[in-house]
Design a protein around this motif. Structure first.
Motif, PDB file in Angstrom:
ATOM      1  N   ASP A 196      -5.500 -12.417  -0.498  1.00  0.00           N
ATOM      2  CA  ASP A 196      -5.821 -11.005  -0.756  1.00  0.00           C
ATOM      3  C   ASP A 196      -4.815 -10.086  -0.049  1.00  0.00           C
ATOM      4  N   GLU A 197      -4.420 -10.455   1.163  1.00  0.00           N
ATOM      5  CA  GLU A 197      -3.449  -9.640   1.893  1.00  0.00           C
ATOM      6  C   GLU A 197      -2.117  -9.582   1.148  1.00  0.00           C
ATOM      7  N   VAL A 198      -1.653 -10.741   0.675  1.00  0.00           N
ATOM      8  CA  VAL A 198      -0.385 -10.769  -0.064  1.00  0.00           C
ATOM      9  C   VAL A 198      -0.494  -9.943  -1.337  1.00  0.00           C
ATOM     10  N   ARG A 199      -1.620 -10.089  -2.045  1.00  0.00           N
ATOM     11  CA  ARG A 199      -1.804  -9.342  -3.304  1.00  0.00           C
ATOM     12  C   ARG A 199      -1.808  -7.832  -3.061  1.00  0.00           C
ATOM     13  N   LYS A 200      -2.478  -7.398  -2.039  1.00  0.00           N
ATOM     14  CA  LYS A 200      -2.625  -5.970  -1.785  1.00  0.00           C
ATOM     15  C   LYS A 200      -1.358  -5.348  -1.204  1.00  0.00           C
ATOM     16  N   LYS A 201      -0.684  -6.056  -0.313  1.00  0.00           N
ATOM     17  CA  LYS A 201       0.411  -5.456   0.446  1.00  0.00           C
ATOM     18  C   LYS A 201       1.776  -5.568  -0.244  1.00  0.00           C
ATOM     19  N   TYR A 202       2.003  -6.667  -0.949  1.00  0.00           N
ATOM     20  CA  TYR A 202       3.377  -6.959  -1.343  1.00  0.00           C
ATOM     21  C   TYR A 202       3.629  -6.991  -2.846  1.00  0.00           C
ATOM     22  N   ILE A 203       2.607  -7.087  -3.673  1.00  0.00           N
ATOM     23  CA  ILE A 203       2.827  -7.052  -5.126  1.00  0.00           C
ATOM     24  C   ILE A 203       2.771  -5.594  -5.556  1.00  0.00           C
ATOM     25  N   LEU A 204       3.932  -4.956  -5.617  1.00  0.00           N
ATOM     26  CA  LEU A 204       4.052  -3.527  -5.874  1.00  0.00           C
ATOM     27  C   LEU A 204       5.114  -3.290  -6.951  1.00  0.00           C
ATOM     28  N   PRO A 205       4.763  -3.499  -8.218  1.00  0.00           N
ATOM     29  CA  PRO A 205       5.753  -3.310  -9.298  1.00  0.00           C
ATOM     30  C   PRO A 205       6.346  -1.908  -9.313  1.00  0.00           C
ATOM     31  N   GLN A 206       5.584  -0.899  -8.880  1.00  0.00           N
ATOM     32  CA  GLN A 206       6.105   0.461  -8.866  1.00  0.00           C
ATOM     33  C   GLN A 206       7.243   0.631  -7.862  1.00  0.00           C
ATOM     34  N   GLU A 207       7.384  -0.327  -6.933  1.00  0.00           N
ATOM     35  CA  GLU A 207       8.476  -0.282  -5.974  1.00  0.00           C
ATOM     36  C   GLU A 207       9.524  -1.361  -6.249  1.00  0.00           C
ATOM     37  N   GLY A 208       9.482  -1.907  -7.450  1.00  0.00           N
ATOM     38  CA  GLY A 208      10.540  -2.829  -7.851  1.00  0.00           C
ATOM     39  C   GLY A 208      10.249  -4.291  -7.630  1.00  0.00           C
TER      40      GLY A 208
END
Length: 341
Positions: A196-208
């Motif tokens: 959940d931490e990885v999903r919330k913190k690092y999967i950010l398509p809006q930031e590339g």
């Protein structure tokens, strides 16, 4: 084997001595009897031969015994060397013990354990990727920092190290099956929290970033325990998080990079198809214009042919007119014209 040789030598020496005594006493008894000189000489020669044969046998056996002793001594020397080396190795093991204890103490701290996992991840990536191919400690606009972000064209692939050890260690050390089962469930809950931490913190398509990320588990034993639980792996996949271990990191990276390379090739192929389609449209326009021009040229050719024919006829008429001549007449033209009487 040397003891057998020694027994054989002793037996042969005893047999030789007994035979010699027998011959000496036999000869003595015979000497008491009158014998001729020839028989005595033959007997003495025979005793000399026996004595020389006995000496040769004794020397041969002594040489065999000496060789065996040298061989045994060499083996004992080599065994002593091996024992000495083994003592040194055992001394090294006693020195390794404190190092293992210090490593265990280091891994007991969550922060130090995280640094340890990050170091392993960076070292592994440095072996296969150029330094320009990834970024370490990449910071997003939300303030979160991912351990590694792999550069894949215009996108970033986040990889973060997660090391859930507390309940796993207790599960391994548990001596009762029920306690171990409860600790295993607690350990898997910890893993899902890391997902959940990885999903919330690092999967950010809006930031590339891509719409998925890798969760690196530095311990192969911990990783194997994670992937053997179907529900945990299904949960990770539903969150677009892929757990990887030290032995599978390169395999997943290769698969991901090949997939991304395939997507890039598909995009380029689509661009080529679009370009070919545009070229076809321009070609169709050019073909239409060229057809119209061809018709105009054809019509102009037909008109030119008709004009040439008409001009030929005109030339013939002009030529015929140029050959015409006026004929002379002998009739006089009256001076006055009057009315008839």
């Amino acid at each position: 084997m040397p003891a057998v040789f020694l027994y054989i030598v002793i037996a042969l020496l005893t047999l030789g001595i007994g035979l010699l005594l027998y011959l000496v006493f036999g000869l003595k008894s015979k000497l008491e009897k009158p014998v001729d000189d020839t028989s005595l000489k033959v007997m003495m020669e025979w005793m000399k031969d026996i004595k020389s044969g006995t000496e040769a046998t004794r020397e041969s056996m002594q040489k065999s015994i000496d060789d065996s002793k040298e061989h045994i001594n060499a083996r004992l020397t080599k065994a002593a060397e091996y024992i000495g080396e083994l003592k040194k190795e055992m001394g090294g093991l006693t020195q390794i013990g404190p190092d293992i204890r210090r490593l265990s103490e280091t891994l007991a701290s969550p922060k130090l354990r995280g640094n340890f996992g990050e170091e392993i991840l960076e070292n592994m990536l440095a072996q296969v990727l150029p330094r320009s191919g990834y970024q370490t400690q990449h910071r997003f606009s939300n303030g979160e920092v991912v351990d590694v972000a792999i550069v894949t064209g215009e996108r970033l692939l986040p990889i973060d190290s997660k090391f859930s050890m507390e309940n796993f260690r207790l599960m391994i050390e548990a001596k009762e099956e029920a306690a171990a089962d409860n600790l295993r469930k607690a350990f898997l809950r910890d893993v899902k929290k890391r997902v959940d931490e990885v999903r919330k913190k690092y999967i950010l398509p809006q930031e590339g970033t891509h719409d998925f990320a890798l969760m690196f588990v530095p311990s192969e034993g911990v990783y194997q325990e994670v992937i053997q639980d179907v529900s945990t792996m299904d949960y990770a996949r539903s969150k677009r998080v892929i757990p990887v271990g030290p032995n599978s990191l390169f395999v997943y990276l290769q698969s991901v990079l090949m997939s991304l390379r395939g997507l890039q090739i598909n995009r380029v192929a689509q661009q080529i198809l679009d370009l070919v389609s545009a070229i076809k449209q321009e070609s169709d326009k050019f073909a239409s214009i060229l057809g119209t021009l061809t018709n105009h040229i054809k019509n102009a050719g037909n008109t030119m042919s008709s004009v040439n024919q008409d001009f030929g006829k005109l030339q013939q008429h002009i030529h015929s007119a140029s050959e015409l001549q006026l004929e002379d007449t002998k009739e006089e033209i009256p001076e006055k014209v009057g009315s008839p009487e």
